[in-house]
Design a protein around this motif. Sequence first.
Motif, PDB file in Angstrom:
ATOM      1  N   UNK A 181     -12.156  80.313  36.969  1.00  0.00           N
ATOM      2  CA  UNK A 181     -13.100  81.427  36.971  1.00  0.00           C
ATOM      3  C   UNK A 181     -12.372  82.740  37.232  1.00  0.00           C
ATOM      4  N   UNK A 182     -12.993  83.829  36.772  1.00  0.00           N
ATOM      5  CA  UNK A 182     -12.456  85.158  37.031  1.00  0.00           C
ATOM      6  C   UNK A 182     -12.469  85.441  38.532  1.00  0.00           C
ATOM      7  N   UNK A 183     -11.608  86.392  38.922  1.00  0.00           N
ATOM      8  CA  UNK A 183     -11.462  86.736  40.332  1.00  0.00           C
ATOM      9  C   UNK A 183     -12.785  87.175  40.948  1.00  0.00           C
ATOM     10  N   UNK A 184     -12.940  86.875  42.230  1.00  0.00           N
ATOM     11  CA  UNK A 184     -14.111  87.280  43.003  1.00  0.00           C
ATOM     12  C   UNK A 184     -13.693  88.220  44.123  1.00  0.00           C
ATOM     13  N   UNK A 185     -14.570  89.148  44.511  1.00  0.00           N
ATOM     14  CA  UNK A 185     -14.280  89.956  45.700  1.00  0.00           C
ATOM     15  C   UNK A 185     -14.213  89.074  46.940  1.00  0.00           C
ATOM     16  N   UNK A 186     -13.502  89.548  47.946  1.00  0.00           N
ATOM     17  CA  UNK A 186     -13.428  88.802  49.195  1.00  0.00           C
ATOM     18  C   UNK A 186     -14.833  88.562  49.745  1.00  0.00           C
TER      19      UNK A 186
END
Length: 558
Positions: free
Chosen positions: A313-318
Amino acid sequence: MATPELRRLAACALAACGAAAAAPQAAPAAGDLAHTVAPGDTLVGLAQRYLESPAQWPALRRHNRVPDPLRLVPGSTLWMPAALLRPRPVDAQVAFVQGDVRADDGAVAEGAALGEGARLRVPAGGFVTVQLADGSTVRVQALSDIEIVRSRRRGPGGAVEASFALRRGAAESVVTPQAAPGRRLFEIRTPRAVASVRGTVFDTAVADDGGTAAAVTAGTVAVAAAARGAAPAAVVGAGLGTAVAADGRPLAVRPLLPAVAPGPAAPVGEPGPFTLAWAPVEAARQYLVRIAAGSDFARVVRNGRVEAPPARFEALPDGRYTVSVRAVDADGVPGLDAHWPLVVKTLPLPPLYQHPAPGGTVSRRDGTLECTGVPGARAFHLQVAREGEDFGQPVVDAPRAAACRLDAAALAPGHYAWRAATIGAGPGGADDAGPFAPAQPFAVADSPAGSEPEAGHDAAGAARLFWSGRPGQTFRLQIAADTGFAAPLRDLALDAPAWTDDGLPPGRYYVRLQVRDGADGLASPFSGPREFVVRALLRSDGADGAVRSSDGRPVGRD
Protein backbone atom coordinates in the motif's frame (compact mmCIF):
# COMPACT_ATOMS: atom_id res chain seq x y z
CA MET A 1 -62.40 6.09 -7.44
CA ALA A 2 -63.81 7.53 -4.19
CA THR A 3 -65.99 5.18 -2.15
CA PRO A 4 -69.51 6.23 -1.02
CA GLU A 5 -68.16 6.61 2.51
CA LEU A 6 -65.38 8.96 1.33
CA ARG A 7 -67.92 11.04 -0.63
CA ARG A 8 -70.24 11.19 2.38
CA LEU A 9 -67.48 12.31 4.75
CA ALA A 10 -66.26 14.96 2.33
CA ALA A 11 -69.78 16.31 1.78
CA CYS A 12 -70.44 16.39 5.50
CA ALA A 13 -67.21 18.31 6.09
CA LEU A 14 -68.23 20.95 3.55
CA ALA A 15 -71.61 21.28 5.25
CA ALA A 16 -70.07 21.39 8.75
CA CYS A 17 -72.64 18.81 9.81
CA GLY A 18 -73.01 17.58 13.38
CA ALA A 19 -71.86 19.01 16.66
CA ALA A 20 -68.23 18.83 17.69
CA ALA A 21 -67.29 15.73 19.61
CA ALA A 22 -65.05 15.70 22.62
CA ALA A 23 -61.34 15.98 21.90
CA PRO A 24 -59.82 12.56 21.21
CA GLN A 25 -57.64 11.06 23.89
CA ALA A 26 -54.68 9.22 22.32
CA ALA A 27 -51.08 8.59 23.34
CA PRO A 28 -48.58 9.05 20.52
CA ALA A 29 -46.31 6.23 19.42
CA ALA A 30 -42.64 6.67 18.57
CA GLY A 31 -42.23 8.59 15.31
CA ASP A 32 -45.84 9.82 15.20
CA LEU A 33 -46.40 13.29 13.75
CA ALA A 34 -48.60 15.78 15.64
CA HIS A 35 -51.30 17.81 13.87
CA THR A 36 -53.39 20.51 15.51
CA VAL A 37 -56.93 20.31 14.20
CA ALA A 38 -58.07 23.41 12.33
CA PRO A 39 -61.67 24.31 11.40
CA GLY A 40 -62.71 22.33 8.32
CA ASP A 41 -60.24 19.50 8.89
CA THR A 42 -61.53 16.00 8.16
CA LEU A 43 -60.00 12.57 8.60
CA VAL A 44 -60.13 12.06 4.84
CA GLY A 45 -58.32 15.32 4.21
CA LEU A 46 -55.68 14.62 6.84
CA ALA A 47 -55.10 11.13 5.47
CA GLN A 48 -54.66 12.60 1.99
CA ARG A 49 -52.25 15.22 3.34
CA TYR A 50 -50.08 13.04 5.57
CA LEU A 51 -50.61 9.38 4.74
CA GLU A 52 -49.99 7.31 1.63
CA SER A 53 -53.68 7.23 0.67
CA PRO A 54 -56.86 9.09 1.72
CA ALA A 55 -58.47 5.66 2.04
CA GLN A 56 -56.38 5.16 5.21
CA TRP A 57 -58.64 7.53 7.22
CA PRO A 58 -60.13 4.63 9.25
CA ALA A 59 -56.64 3.75 10.50
CA LEU A 60 -56.14 7.39 11.45
CA ARG A 61 -59.44 7.29 13.39
CA ARG A 62 -58.48 4.09 15.23
CA HIS A 63 -54.99 5.34 16.02
CA ASN A 64 -56.42 8.46 17.70
CA ARG A 65 -59.55 6.78 19.13
CA VAL A 66 -61.79 9.40 17.50
CA PRO A 67 -65.37 8.69 18.69
CA ASP A 68 -67.07 10.39 15.72
CA PRO A 69 -65.16 10.84 12.46
CA LEU A 70 -67.51 13.68 11.46
CA ARG A 71 -66.81 15.81 14.54
CA LEU A 72 -63.21 16.91 14.95
CA VAL A 73 -62.47 19.49 17.64
CA PRO A 74 -60.49 22.53 16.42
CA GLY A 75 -57.41 23.03 18.58
CA SER A 76 -57.16 19.38 19.57
CA THR A 77 -54.19 17.19 18.56
CA LEU A 78 -54.32 14.26 16.21
CA TRP A 79 -51.29 11.97 15.80
CA MET A 80 -50.39 10.77 12.33
CA PRO A 81 -49.17 7.13 12.69
CA ALA A 82 -45.47 6.82 11.82
CA ALA A 83 -46.00 3.54 9.98
CA LEU A 84 -48.52 5.11 7.61
CA LEU A 85 -46.88 8.49 6.97
CA ARG A 86 -46.17 9.22 3.35
CA PRO A 87 -42.39 8.89 2.90
CA ARG A 88 -40.70 12.07 1.66
CA PRO A 89 -37.26 12.36 0.07
CA VAL A 90 -34.47 13.00 2.56
CA ASP A 91 -30.85 13.57 1.62
CA ALA A 92 -28.04 11.26 2.57
CA GLN A 93 -24.64 12.73 3.46
CA VAL A 94 -21.04 11.98 2.60
CA ALA A 95 -19.54 11.13 6.01
CA PHE A 96 -16.05 10.32 4.72
CA VAL A 97 -14.25 10.28 1.39
CA GLN A 98 -10.82 8.98 0.39
CA GLY A 99 -9.47 9.59 -3.10
CA ASP A 100 -11.06 11.22 -6.14
CA VAL A 101 -14.62 9.93 -5.73
CA ARG A 102 -16.91 11.37 -8.42
CA ALA A 103 -20.61 12.07 -8.76
CA ASP A 104 -22.35 13.22 -11.93
CA ASP A 105 -21.74 16.87 -10.96
CA GLY A 106 -18.06 16.50 -10.09
CA ALA A 107 -15.80 15.56 -7.20
CA VAL A 108 -17.44 14.42 -3.95
CA ALA A 109 -16.51 16.26 -0.76
CA GLU A 110 -16.98 15.24 2.86
CA GLY A 111 -20.22 16.71 4.20
CA ALA A 112 -21.91 16.92 0.78
CA ALA A 113 -25.63 16.13 0.54
CA LEU A 114 -26.71 13.33 -1.79
CA GLY A 115 -30.27 13.12 -3.02
CA GLU A 116 -32.13 10.41 -4.86
CA GLY A 117 -30.45 9.70 -8.18
CA ALA A 118 -26.93 10.57 -6.96
CA ARG A 119 -24.44 8.17 -8.54
CA LEU A 120 -20.96 7.68 -7.09
CA ARG A 121 -17.91 6.27 -8.88
CA VAL A 122 -15.04 5.26 -6.63
CA PRO A 123 -11.53 4.95 -8.14
CA ALA A 124 -8.78 2.47 -7.31
CA GLY A 125 -7.68 3.10 -3.74
CA GLY A 126 -10.75 5.24 -3.07
CA PHE A 127 -13.46 4.84 -0.46
CA VAL A 128 -16.62 6.71 0.54
CA THR A 129 -19.00 6.39 3.48
CA VAL A 130 -22.59 7.50 2.85
CA GLN A 131 -24.73 8.12 5.93
CA LEU A 132 -28.52 8.06 5.85
CA ALA A 133 -30.80 10.23 7.98
CA ASP A 134 -31.32 7.42 10.53
CA GLY A 135 -27.60 6.79 11.01
CA SER A 136 -27.34 3.79 8.67
CA THR A 137 -24.17 3.81 6.58
CA VAL A 138 -23.10 2.36 3.26
CA ARG A 139 -19.31 2.05 2.95
CA VAL A 140 -18.38 1.87 -0.71
CA GLN A 141 -15.06 0.30 -1.61
CA ALA A 142 -12.55 0.95 -4.38
CA LEU A 143 -13.54 0.44 -8.04
CA SER A 144 -17.27 0.68 -7.30
CA ASP A 145 -20.24 2.30 -9.03
CA ILE A 146 -23.35 2.88 -6.86
CA GLU A 147 -26.53 4.96 -7.10
CA ILE A 148 -28.97 6.14 -4.44
CA VAL A 149 -32.27 5.06 -5.96
CA ARG A 150 -34.48 5.83 -2.96
CA SER A 151 -33.91 7.68 0.32
CA ARG A 152 -37.18 8.58 2.03
CA ARG A 153 -38.44 9.08 5.54
CA ARG A 154 -41.86 8.81 7.17
CA GLY A 155 -42.09 11.96 9.27
CA PRO A 156 -39.26 13.95 10.86
CA GLY A 157 -38.15 11.10 13.16
CA GLY A 158 -39.45 8.11 11.31
CA ALA A 159 -37.65 5.22 9.69
CA VAL A 160 -35.74 5.73 6.46
CA GLU A 161 -36.54 3.63 3.42
CA ALA A 162 -33.49 3.32 1.21
CA SER A 163 -32.55 1.50 -1.97
CA PHE A 164 -29.15 1.48 -3.64
CA ALA A 165 -28.19 0.19 -7.08
CA LEU A 166 -24.69 -1.35 -6.95
CA ARG A 167 -23.57 -1.76 -10.55
CA ARG A 168 -20.03 -2.92 -9.81
CA GLY A 169 -17.62 -3.16 -6.92
CA ALA A 170 -18.49 -3.76 -3.29
CA ALA A 171 -20.17 -2.07 -0.35
CA GLU A 172 -20.64 -2.81 3.33
CA SER A 173 -24.02 -1.78 4.79
CA VAL A 174 -24.48 -1.08 8.50
CA VAL A 175 -28.24 -0.69 8.85
CA THR A 176 -29.74 0.87 11.98
CA PRO A 177 -32.38 -1.45 13.47
CA GLN A 178 -35.92 -0.13 13.27
CA ALA A 179 -37.00 1.39 16.57
CA ALA A 180 -40.68 1.89 15.74
CA PRO A 181 -43.08 -0.75 14.41
CA GLY A 182 -44.14 -0.68 10.80
CA ARG A 183 -42.74 -1.26 7.39
CA ARG A 184 -39.01 -0.77 7.02
CA LEU A 185 -36.96 -1.36 3.90
CA PHE A 186 -33.28 -1.14 3.13
CA GLU A 187 -32.04 -2.88 0.03
CA ILE A 188 -29.03 -3.20 -2.22
CA ARG A 189 -29.90 -4.07 -5.79
CA THR A 190 -27.38 -5.42 -8.28
CA PRO A 191 -27.86 -6.53 -11.88
CA ARG A 192 -28.48 -10.10 -10.65
CA ALA A 193 -29.77 -9.91 -7.08
CA VAL A 194 -31.61 -8.02 -4.36
CA ALA A 195 -30.50 -8.00 -0.70
CA SER A 196 -33.02 -6.50 1.73
CA VAL A 197 -32.96 -6.05 5.52
CA ARG A 198 -34.52 -4.35 8.52
CA GLY A 199 -31.34 -3.88 10.57
CA THR A 200 -28.05 -5.67 10.15
CA VAL A 201 -24.43 -5.55 8.92
CA PHE A 202 -23.71 -7.16 5.58
CA ASP A 203 -21.48 -6.94 2.51
CA THR A 204 -22.52 -6.98 -1.13
CA ALA A 205 -20.11 -7.42 -4.05
CA VAL A 206 -20.67 -7.40 -7.81
CA ALA A 207 -18.20 -9.14 -10.12
CA ASP A 208 -17.36 -7.92 -13.62
CA ASP A 209 -19.80 -10.46 -15.08
CA GLY A 210 -22.63 -9.27 -12.82
CA GLY A 211 -22.48 -12.18 -10.39
CA THR A 212 -23.41 -11.03 -6.88
CA ALA A 213 -22.18 -12.19 -3.49
CA ALA A 214 -23.48 -11.36 -0.01
CA ALA A 215 -21.96 -12.01 3.40
CA VAL A 216 -23.73 -11.30 6.70
CA THR A 217 -21.91 -10.20 9.83
CA ALA A 218 -24.90 -9.46 12.07
CA GLY A 219 -28.66 -9.96 11.81
CA THR A 220 -30.25 -11.55 8.74
CA VAL A 221 -30.51 -10.60 5.08
CA ALA A 222 -33.00 -11.79 2.48
CA VAL A 223 -31.13 -12.44 -0.78
CA ALA A 224 -33.05 -13.17 -3.98
CA ALA A 225 -32.23 -13.38 -7.66
CA ALA A 226 -33.45 -10.28 -9.50
CA ALA A 227 -34.90 -12.20 -12.46
CA ARG A 228 -38.68 -12.31 -12.82
CA GLY A 229 -40.10 -15.57 -11.46
CA ALA A 230 -36.94 -16.39 -9.52
CA ALA A 231 -37.01 -18.64 -6.49
CA PRO A 232 -38.01 -17.16 -3.12
CA ALA A 233 -35.37 -15.19 -1.24
CA ALA A 234 -32.86 -17.08 0.86
CA VAL A 235 -32.69 -15.88 4.45
CA VAL A 236 -28.99 -15.55 5.31
CA GLY A 237 -27.97 -15.29 8.96
CA ALA A 238 -24.85 -14.01 10.67
CA GLY A 239 -21.69 -15.90 9.72
CA LEU A 240 -23.20 -17.10 6.45
CA GLY A 241 -23.08 -15.98 2.85
CA THR A 242 -24.55 -16.72 -0.55
CA ALA A 243 -24.25 -15.68 -4.17
CA VAL A 244 -26.24 -15.31 -7.36
CA ALA A 245 -24.27 -16.48 -10.40
CA ALA A 246 -23.75 -14.39 -13.53
CA ASP A 247 -26.50 -16.37 -15.28
CA GLY A 248 -28.98 -15.54 -12.48
CA ARG A 249 -28.86 -18.89 -10.66
CA PRO A 250 -29.10 -18.63 -6.86
CA LEU A 251 -26.20 -20.47 -5.23
CA ALA A 252 -26.21 -22.26 -1.90
CA VAL A 253 -26.01 -20.52 1.45
CA ARG A 254 -22.68 -21.45 3.02
CA PRO A 255 -20.54 -20.67 6.08
CA LEU A 256 -18.11 -17.83 5.54
CA LEU A 257 -14.44 -18.70 5.08
CA PRO A 258 -12.49 -18.56 8.37
CA ALA A 259 -10.66 -15.46 9.50
CA VAL A 260 -7.02 -15.14 8.44
CA ALA A 261 -4.21 -15.35 10.98
CA PRO A 262 -2.63 -11.88 11.24
CA GLY A 263 0.97 -11.36 10.30
CA PRO A 264 3.65 -9.65 12.40
CA ALA A 265 2.36 -6.59 14.25
CA ALA A 266 5.66 -4.70 13.93
CA PRO A 267 5.19 -0.96 13.39
CA VAL A 268 5.80 0.58 9.98
CA GLY A 269 9.00 2.56 10.48
CA GLU A 270 10.10 3.35 6.94
CA PRO A 271 8.65 6.15 4.81
CA GLY A 272 7.13 5.07 1.53
CA PRO A 273 5.05 2.06 0.43
CA PHE A 274 4.67 -0.64 3.06
CA THR A 275 3.70 -4.31 3.23
CA LEU A 276 0.99 -6.18 5.16
CA ALA A 277 1.28 -9.94 5.60
CA TRP A 278 -0.97 -12.69 6.92
CA ALA A 279 -1.30 -16.46 6.73
CA PRO A 280 -3.21 -17.62 3.63
CA VAL A 281 -6.59 -19.37 3.94
CA GLU A 282 -7.26 -22.56 2.07
CA ALA A 283 -9.95 -22.14 -0.62
CA ALA A 284 -9.50 -18.37 -0.75
CA ARG A 285 -9.57 -16.94 -4.27
CA GLN A 286 -8.48 -13.46 -3.17
CA TYR A 287 -8.41 -11.21 -0.12
CA LEU A 288 -10.20 -7.98 0.72
CA VAL A 289 -7.88 -5.66 2.66
CA ARG A 290 -8.83 -2.43 4.40
CA ILE A 291 -6.89 -0.02 6.62
CA ALA A 292 -9.00 2.38 8.67
CA ALA A 293 -8.42 5.36 10.92
CA GLY A 294 -10.49 3.88 13.75
CA SER A 295 -11.91 0.50 14.61
CA ASP A 296 -15.39 0.95 13.08
CA PHE A 297 -14.08 1.10 9.47
CA ALA A 298 -16.19 4.12 8.59
CA ARG A 299 -12.99 6.01 7.63
CA VAL A 300 -11.03 3.63 5.42
CA VAL A 301 -7.83 5.23 4.13
CA ARG A 302 -6.45 2.29 2.11
CA ASN A 303 -8.34 -0.63 0.58
CA GLY A 304 -8.10 -3.12 -2.25
CA ARG A 305 -8.11 -6.76 -3.26
CA VAL A 306 -5.08 -9.00 -3.75
CA GLU A 307 -4.77 -12.54 -5.05
CA ALA A 308 -2.46 -13.65 -2.25
CA PRO A 309 -0.53 -12.15 0.66
CA PRO A 310 1.35 -9.93 1.14
CA ALA A 311 -0.31 -6.65 0.08
CA ARG A 312 1.52 -3.41 -0.70
CA PHE A 313 0.00 0.00 0.00
CA GLU A 314 0.97 3.63 -0.47
CA ALA A 315 2.57 5.44 2.45
CA LEU A 316 0.41 6.53 5.38
CA PRO A 317 0.87 9.47 7.73
CA ASP A 318 2.13 8.61 11.19
CA GLY A 319 -0.67 7.37 13.43
CA ARG A 320 -2.61 4.39 14.72
CA TYR A 321 -4.79 2.38 12.34
CA THR A 322 -6.78 -0.84 12.22
CA VAL A 323 -6.25 -3.49 9.53
CA SER A 324 -9.05 -5.72 8.24
CA VAL A 325 -8.43 -8.73 6.01
CA ARG A 326 -11.12 -11.10 4.71
CA ALA A 327 -10.58 -14.18 2.58
CA VAL A 328 -12.92 -14.28 -0.45
CA ASP A 329 -14.21 -17.61 -1.79
CA ALA A 330 -14.55 -18.74 -5.40
CA ASP A 331 -18.04 -17.16 -5.69
CA GLY A 332 -16.85 -13.80 -4.38
CA VAL A 333 -18.31 -14.18 -0.86
CA PRO A 334 -16.11 -12.41 1.74
CA GLY A 335 -15.17 -14.50 4.77
CA LEU A 336 -14.99 -13.74 8.46
CA ASP A 337 -13.14 -10.56 9.36
CA ALA A 338 -9.73 -10.48 11.03
CA HIS A 339 -8.68 -7.19 12.66
CA TRP A 340 -5.34 -6.11 14.08
CA PRO A 341 -3.72 -2.79 14.98
CA LEU A 342 -1.20 -1.02 12.78
CA VAL A 343 1.14 1.69 14.04
CA VAL A 344 2.90 3.93 11.52
CA LYS A 345 5.85 5.76 13.09
CA THR A 346 8.28 7.24 10.56
CA LEU A 347 9.09 10.59 12.19
CA PRO A 348 11.48 12.02 13.13
CA LEU A 349 13.19 10.69 10.02
CA PRO A 350 16.22 8.48 10.64
CA PRO A 351 19.51 9.67 9.14
CA LEU A 352 20.98 8.35 5.89
CA TYR A 353 24.25 6.46 6.08
CA GLN A 354 27.37 8.17 4.67
CA HIS A 355 30.31 6.02 5.69
CA PRO A 356 31.19 3.24 5.24
CA ALA A 357 29.38 1.89 2.21
CA PRO A 358 27.15 -1.13 2.96
CA GLY A 359 29.48 -4.01 3.81
CA GLY A 360 32.50 -1.69 3.73
CA THR A 361 35.48 -1.77 6.06
CA VAL A 362 36.68 0.93 8.46
CA SER A 363 39.99 1.27 10.21
CA ARG A 364 40.13 0.47 13.89
CA ARG A 365 42.86 3.08 14.28
CA ASP A 366 41.12 6.18 12.89
CA GLY A 367 37.96 5.01 11.12
CA THR A 368 34.51 6.37 11.83
CA LEU A 369 30.87 5.51 11.22
CA GLU A 370 29.04 8.56 9.96
CA CYS A 371 25.50 9.46 8.86
CA THR A 372 23.66 12.62 7.88
CA GLY A 373 22.09 15.12 10.21
CA VAL A 374 18.34 15.74 10.39
CA PRO A 375 16.99 19.31 10.75
CA GLY A 376 15.44 19.80 14.20
CA ALA A 377 17.23 16.82 15.74
CA ARG A 378 18.13 17.07 19.41
CA ALA A 379 20.40 14.03 19.35
CA PHE A 380 20.90 10.65 17.71
CA HIS A 381 20.58 7.12 19.05
CA LEU A 382 23.40 4.99 17.62
CA GLN A 383 23.88 1.26 18.12
CA VAL A 384 26.38 -1.38 16.96
CA ALA A 385 25.79 -5.15 17.18
CA ARG A 386 27.88 -8.12 16.18
CA GLU A 387 27.12 -9.75 12.84
CA GLY A 388 24.18 -12.16 13.11
CA GLU A 389 22.99 -10.80 16.48
CA ASP A 390 20.06 -8.54 17.16
CA PHE A 391 20.29 -5.22 18.98
CA GLY A 392 18.96 -6.52 22.30
CA GLN A 393 22.49 -6.38 23.73
CA PRO A 394 24.44 -4.05 21.44
CA VAL A 395 28.22 -3.81 21.55
CA VAL A 396 27.88 -0.03 21.44
CA ASP A 397 24.80 1.89 22.58
CA ALA A 398 24.97 5.69 22.38
CA PRO A 399 21.42 6.81 23.28
CA ARG A 400 22.01 10.57 22.93
CA ALA A 401 24.92 11.18 20.60
CA ALA A 402 25.29 14.89 19.80
CA ALA A 403 26.29 14.10 16.19
CA CYS A 404 25.54 11.15 13.94
CA ARG A 405 29.07 9.79 14.23
CA LEU A 406 30.84 6.93 16.02
CA ASP A 407 34.56 6.18 16.30
CA ALA A 408 35.60 2.61 15.50
CA ALA A 409 38.47 2.60 17.98
CA ALA A 410 36.49 0.71 20.64
CA LEU A 411 35.58 -2.14 18.25
CA ALA A 412 37.69 -5.26 17.87
CA PRO A 413 38.39 -6.40 14.31
CA GLY A 414 35.37 -8.30 12.96
CA HIS A 415 32.01 -7.98 11.30
CA TYR A 416 29.21 -5.81 12.67
CA ALA A 417 26.00 -3.97 11.85
CA TRP A 418 25.01 -0.49 12.95
CA ARG A 419 21.86 1.57 12.98
CA ALA A 420 20.81 5.13 13.77
CA ALA A 421 17.65 6.92 14.89
CA THR A 422 16.81 10.60 15.37
CA ILE A 423 15.63 12.11 18.64
CA GLY A 424 13.46 15.16 18.10
CA ALA A 425 11.14 17.33 20.19
CA GLY A 426 7.73 15.90 21.00
CA PRO A 427 4.58 17.39 22.54
CA GLY A 428 5.27 19.35 25.70
CA GLY A 429 9.00 19.41 25.00
CA ALA A 430 9.59 15.72 25.72
CA ASP A 431 11.97 13.68 23.59
CA ASP A 432 10.40 12.05 20.53
CA ALA A 433 12.47 9.08 19.37
CA GLY A 434 11.99 8.14 15.74
CA PRO A 435 12.46 4.71 14.19
CA PHE A 436 15.86 3.24 13.52
CA ALA A 437 17.07 3.15 9.96
CA PRO A 438 17.47 -0.45 8.74
CA ALA A 439 20.76 -1.81 10.05
CA GLN A 440 23.77 -1.67 7.74
CA PRO A 441 26.64 -4.19 7.82
CA PHE A 442 30.29 -3.17 8.05
CA ALA A 443 33.65 -4.58 9.08
CA VAL A 444 36.45 -3.31 11.29
CA ALA A 445 40.09 -4.03 10.46
CA ASP A 446 43.49 -2.96 11.70
CA SER A 447 45.16 -0.65 9.18
CA PRO A 448 47.93 1.89 9.03
CA ALA A 449 47.11 5.43 10.09
CA GLY A 450 45.63 7.61 7.38
CA SER A 451 44.57 4.77 5.11
CA GLU A 452 40.83 5.55 5.44
CA PRO A 453 39.15 8.21 3.30
CA GLU A 454 37.32 11.03 5.06
CA ALA A 455 34.02 9.82 6.50
CA GLY A 456 31.10 10.42 4.16
CA HIS A 457 33.35 10.75 1.11
CA ASP A 458 35.24 8.41 -1.14
CA ALA A 459 38.98 8.57 -1.69
CA ALA A 460 38.54 11.22 -4.39
CA GLY A 461 36.44 13.42 -2.13
CA ALA A 462 33.02 12.66 -3.60
CA ALA A 463 30.07 12.92 -1.23
CA ARG A 464 28.26 9.61 -0.65
CA LEU A 465 24.84 8.63 0.73
CA PHE A 466 23.35 5.17 1.37
CA TRP A 467 19.89 4.01 2.44
CA SER A 468 17.82 0.84 2.47
CA GLY A 469 15.81 -0.43 -0.47
CA ARG A 470 13.81 -3.45 -1.60
CA PRO A 471 14.34 -5.43 -4.81
CA GLY A 472 12.59 -3.70 -7.70
CA GLN A 473 12.44 -0.28 -6.04
CA THR A 474 13.71 2.85 -7.73
CA PHE A 475 14.37 6.24 -6.18
CA ARG A 476 14.20 9.94 -6.91
CA LEU A 477 16.81 11.99 -5.06
CA GLN A 478 16.96 15.75 -4.75
CA ILE A 479 19.79 17.83 -3.31
CA ALA A 480 19.27 21.48 -2.37
CA ALA A 481 21.02 24.24 -0.45
CA ASP A 482 17.92 24.84 1.69
CA THR A 483 15.13 22.79 3.24
CA GLY A 484 12.48 24.22 0.90
CA PHE A 485 13.93 22.53 -2.24
CA ALA A 486 12.63 25.40 -4.39
CA ALA A 487 15.65 25.11 -6.70
CA PRO A 488 17.21 21.64 -6.38
CA LEU A 489 20.89 21.36 -7.28
CA ARG A 490 20.41 17.69 -8.14
CA ASP A 491 17.21 15.91 -9.21
CA LEU A 492 18.08 12.34 -10.10
CA ALA A 493 16.38 9.02 -10.87
CA LEU A 494 18.34 6.18 -9.27
CA ASP A 495 18.07 2.42 -9.62
CA ALA A 496 20.05 1.63 -6.45
CA PRO A 497 19.84 2.95 -2.87
CA ALA A 498 23.10 4.88 -3.10
CA TRP A 499 24.39 8.20 -4.45
CA THR A 500 27.88 9.55 -5.07
CA ASP A 501 28.65 13.04 -6.35
CA ASP A 502 32.01 14.71 -6.85
CA GLY A 503 30.68 17.94 -8.32
CA LEU A 504 29.27 19.69 -5.26
CA PRO A 505 31.47 22.43 -3.82
CA PRO A 506 32.18 22.33 -0.09
CA GLY A 507 29.20 23.38 1.98
CA ARG A 508 26.05 22.31 3.80
CA TYR A 509 23.29 20.59 1.79
CA TYR A 510 19.94 18.90 2.23
CA VAL A 511 18.70 15.68 0.64
CA ARG A 512 15.22 14.19 0.25
CA LEU A 513 14.03 10.94 -1.29
CA GLN A 514 11.01 9.51 -3.06
CA VAL A 515 10.58 5.73 -3.28
CA ARG A 516 8.77 3.97 -6.15
CA ASP A 517 7.93 0.26 -6.25
CA GLY A 518 8.71 -1.19 -9.66
CA ALA A 519 6.18 -4.04 -9.50
CA ASP A 520 3.02 -2.09 -8.65
CA GLY A 521 4.05 1.50 -9.34
CA LEU A 522 3.30 2.74 -5.81
CA ALA A 523 5.21 5.92 -5.02
CA SER A 524 5.82 7.63 -1.70
CA PRO A 525 5.71 11.38 -1.22
CA PHE A 526 9.11 13.02 -0.81
CA SER A 527 10.64 12.43 2.59
CA GLY A 528 11.57 15.24 4.90
CA PRO A 529 15.08 16.67 4.53
CA ARG A 530 18.30 15.24 5.89
CA GLU A 531 21.42 17.34 6.23
CA PHE A 532 24.99 16.60 5.15
CA VAL A 533 28.22 18.50 4.66
CA VAL A 534 30.65 18.34 1.76
CA ARG A 535 34.13 19.00 3.14
CA ALA A 536 37.04 20.47 1.26
CA LEU A 537 39.70 17.77 0.82
CA LEU A 538 43.27 18.56 -0.11
CA ARG A 539 44.78 17.03 -3.23
CA SER A 540 47.96 17.55 -5.22
CA ASP A 541 47.78 18.79 -8.80
CA GLY A 542 50.24 16.78 -10.86
CA ALA A 543 50.73 19.51 -13.46
CA ASP A 544 52.32 22.18 -11.30
CA GLY A 545 52.62 20.43 -7.95
CA ALA A 546 50.19 22.87 -6.33
CA VAL A 547 48.00 21.71 -3.48
CA ARG A 548 44.30 22.39 -4.13
CA SER A 549 41.08 21.81 -2.25
CA SER A 550 38.42 19.52 -3.66
CA ASP A 551 36.62 22.49 -5.20
CA GLY A 552 39.70 23.36 -7.25
CA ARG A 553 40.95 26.35 -5.27
CA PRO A 554 44.69 26.52 -4.61
CA VAL A 555 45.87 26.26 -1.02
CA GLY A 556 48.73 28.61 -0.06
CA ARG A 557 52.11 27.31 1.15
CA ASP A 558 54.07 28.53 4.18
